[in-house]
Write a protein that holds these residues in place. Structure first.
Motif, mmCIF file in Angstrom:
data_model
loop_
_atom_site.group_PDB
_atom_site.id
_atom_site.type_symbol
_atom_site.label_atom_id
_atom_site.label_comp_id
_atom_site.label_asym_id
_atom_site.label_seq_id
_atom_site.Cartn_x
_atom_site.Cartn_y
_atom_site.Cartn_z
ATOM 1 N N TYR A 50 56.022 17.069 -56.117
ATOM 2 C CA TYR A 50 57.146 17.110 -57.053
ATOM 3 C C TYR A 50 58.350 16.501 -56.339
ATOM 4 C CZ TYR A 50 60.712 18.411 -60.367
ATOM 5 O OH TYR A 50 61.744 18.357 -61.258
ATOM 6 N N HIS A 131 54.280 14.469 -61.516
ATOM 7 C CA HIS A 131 54.769 14.395 -62.897
ATOM 8 C C HIS A 131 56.273 14.624 -62.903
ATOM 9 C CE1 HIS A 131 54.152 14.890 -67.318
ATOM 10 N NE2 HIS A 131 55.238 15.640 -67.217
ATOM 11 N N SER A 132 56.989 13.886 -63.731
ATOM 12 C CA SER A 132 58.435 13.989 -63.877
ATOM 13 C C SER A 132 59.107 13.486 -62.590
ATOM 14 C CB SER A 132 58.845 15.425 -64.228
ATOM 15 O OG SER A 132 60.174 15.482 -64.670
ATOM 16 N N ASP A 206 58.739 11.917 -75.613
ATOM 17 C CA ASP A 206 59.404 12.645 -74.522
ATOM 18 C C ASP A 206 60.921 12.637 -74.742
ATOM 19 O OD1 ASP A 206 60.360 13.618 -72.045
ATOM 20 O OD2 ASP A 206 58.679 12.720 -70.964
ATOM 21 N N ASN A 208 62.938 14.431 -72.669
ATOM 22 C CA ASN A 208 63.511 14.780 -71.376
ATOM 23 C C ASN A 208 63.618 13.496 -70.544
ATOM 24 O OD1 ASN A 208 64.115 15.691 -68.818
ATOM 25 N ND2 ASN A 208 62.541 17.259 -68.740
ATOM 26 N N HIS A 238 57.504 15.908 -73.021
ATOM 27 C CA HIS A 238 57.474 15.776 -71.563
ATOM 28 C C HIS A 238 56.282 16.468 -70.915
ATOM 29 C CE1 HIS A 238 59.216 14.648 -67.783
ATOM 30 N NE2 HIS A 238 59.350 15.887 -67.372
ATOM 31 N N SER A 239 55.867 17.594 -71.454
ATOM 32 C CA SER A 239 54.785 18.361 -70.833
ATOM 33 C C SER A 239 53.400 17.919 -71.272
ATOM 34 C CB SER A 239 54.964 19.856 -71.126
ATOM 35 O OG SER A 239 56.169 20.332 -70.566
ATOM 36 N N ASN A 241 51.617 18.467 -73.959
ATOM 37 C CA ASN A 241 50.903 19.680 -74.329
ATOM 38 C C ASN A 241 49.798 19.426 -75.358
ATOM 39 O OD1 ASN A 241 52.196 21.556 -72.650
ATOM 40 N ND2 ASN A 241 53.928 21.742 -74.057
ATOM 41 N N LYS A 246 45.434 17.803 -72.838
ATOM 42 C CA LYS A 246 45.397 18.159 -71.412
ATOM 43 C C LYS A 246 44.038 17.806 -70.801
ATOM 44 C CE LYS A 246 49.384 20.307 -70.461
ATOM 45 N NZ LYS A 246 50.360 19.765 -69.480
#
Length: 264
Positions: A50, A131-132, A206, A208, A238-239, A241, A246
C-alpha cells in the motif's frame, strides 16, 4: 464447523523483521512463505504494497486472504511499511511531504535488495501488486526501479496528484503551483522506463480515484508504443465490489503473476 477449517492445514503465518531506511529509521516487514516451503528451492516473490499515509500493513493481525492464496500457489509474499505509512509518528511520515513517490519507492527497493540476498529467493522473478495508493506504488516501482521488479499489477492507481481529491492531496503535497512537486510525484515523467510486464485495472465508475487517472496513462503508454495489459470494470467504484467481480479480479491477478514470474 468453522469455514476456515478445510484450509487450516495450508495456512501460513508470516515472519516479521526489520530493515533500515537510508535516514536510519526502522522499517518493519512481514514475509509469508509458500505452504510447501523448501529452503533448498528458489521462489518467486510478490511484493504486496500500500505504502501511503493513513495505513499500516505490517501488523500482527488477521491478514489478507489473497496473500494466503498466493502463498499456497508457490509465491513468497512480502510486505514492507515504507516511510509515509501510519502509526509510526511524524518523523516517519514527514519524508513524503511534497515528495510523494520518492522515499516510498526507495524503501521498497531496500526491501527487494534484502530479498535478493536470501538464498531461497529468485531475484529474476519479483513482482509487485497494490490497489489505490498501492496501485500508484506499483506503477512507480515498475517505472523507477525496473531492474528490480519484473511484473506489476496496479489497481485503481493515482497517476497524477492534480487529478486527486484536494482535501487529501494538499495536506501532503501543498498547493499545485508551489514548485514542481506535483509533476515530480506523478507517474508520467518515469513511464518511458517501463521494461517488465504491467497490468492496470480500474473501476469505470470510481468516484475516489477517477477512471481518468488510468485512461491518461493508457494514452501515454500507447503513444510511447509500450506494451501493457488493462482490465476495466464497468459500473464498479473504487473497491471493485461484487462477489463475481472479486472472483474475476483476483483470478486475473493470480493468473497474471503465474504467467509472468511464476513457476516456469
Amino acid at each position: 464447523d468453522h469455514p476456515l477449517s478445510p484450509y487450516l492445514r495450508n495456512w501460513r503465518y508470516p515472519e516479521f523483521g526489520e530493515l533500515e531506511a537510508s535516514d536510519g529509521q526502522t522499517l518493519y516487514y512481514k514475509m509469508t512463505k509458500p505452504s510447501d516451503f523448501d529452503a533448498e528451492k528458489k521462489y518467486p516473490v510478490l511484493v504486496y504494497v500500500y505504502g501511503g499515509p493513513g495505513a499500516q500493513r505490517v501488523t500482527k493481525s488477521w491478514g489478507s486472504e489473497f496473500v494466503q492464496y498466493m502463498a499456497q500457489q508457490g509465491f513468497i509474499v512480502f510486505t514492507l511499511d515504507n516511510r509515509g505509512s501510519a502509526n509510526r509518528g511524524k518523523s516517519f511520515e514527514a519524508p513524503i511531504y511534497k515528495n510523494m513517490g520518492g522515499p516510498e519507492i526507495e524503501d521498497q527497493v531496500t526491501g527487494v535488495e534484502y530479498l535478493t540476498n536470501l538464498p531461497f529467493v529468485d531475484a529474476e522473478r519479483i513482482g509487485i501488486y497494490g490497489h489505490s495508493y498501492g496501485g500508484y506504488m506499483s506503477l512507480l516501482a515498475m517505472f523507477k526501479a525496473p531492474e528490480h521488479f519484473k511484473a506489476g499489477v496496479a489497481g485503481a492507481p493515482v497517476t497524477d496528484w492534480r487529478l486527486y481529491d484536494t482535501h487529501y492531496t494538499e495536506r501532503f503535497m501543498g498547493m499545485p503551483d508551489e514548485g514542481n512537486a506535483y509533476e515530480n510525484s506523478s507517474v508520467f515523467p518515469y513511464s518511458k522506463d517501463l521494461k517488465g510486464d504491467l497490468l492496470i485495472y480500474h473501476g469505470m465508475a470510481d468516484d475516489n480515484v477517477l477512471f481518468t487517472h488510468s485512461t491518461k496513462l493508457y494514452k501515454q503508454l500507447q503513444d510511447n508504443a509500450q506494451s501493457f495489459e488493462m482490465m476495466n470494470y464497468p459500473g464498479k467504484k473504487h473497491s471493485i465490489n461484487g462477489r463475481n467481480t472479486k472472483i474475476h479480479l483476483y483470478s486475473m491477478i493470480a493468473q497474471f503473476f503465474q504467467q509472468t514470474i511464476g513457476e516456469q
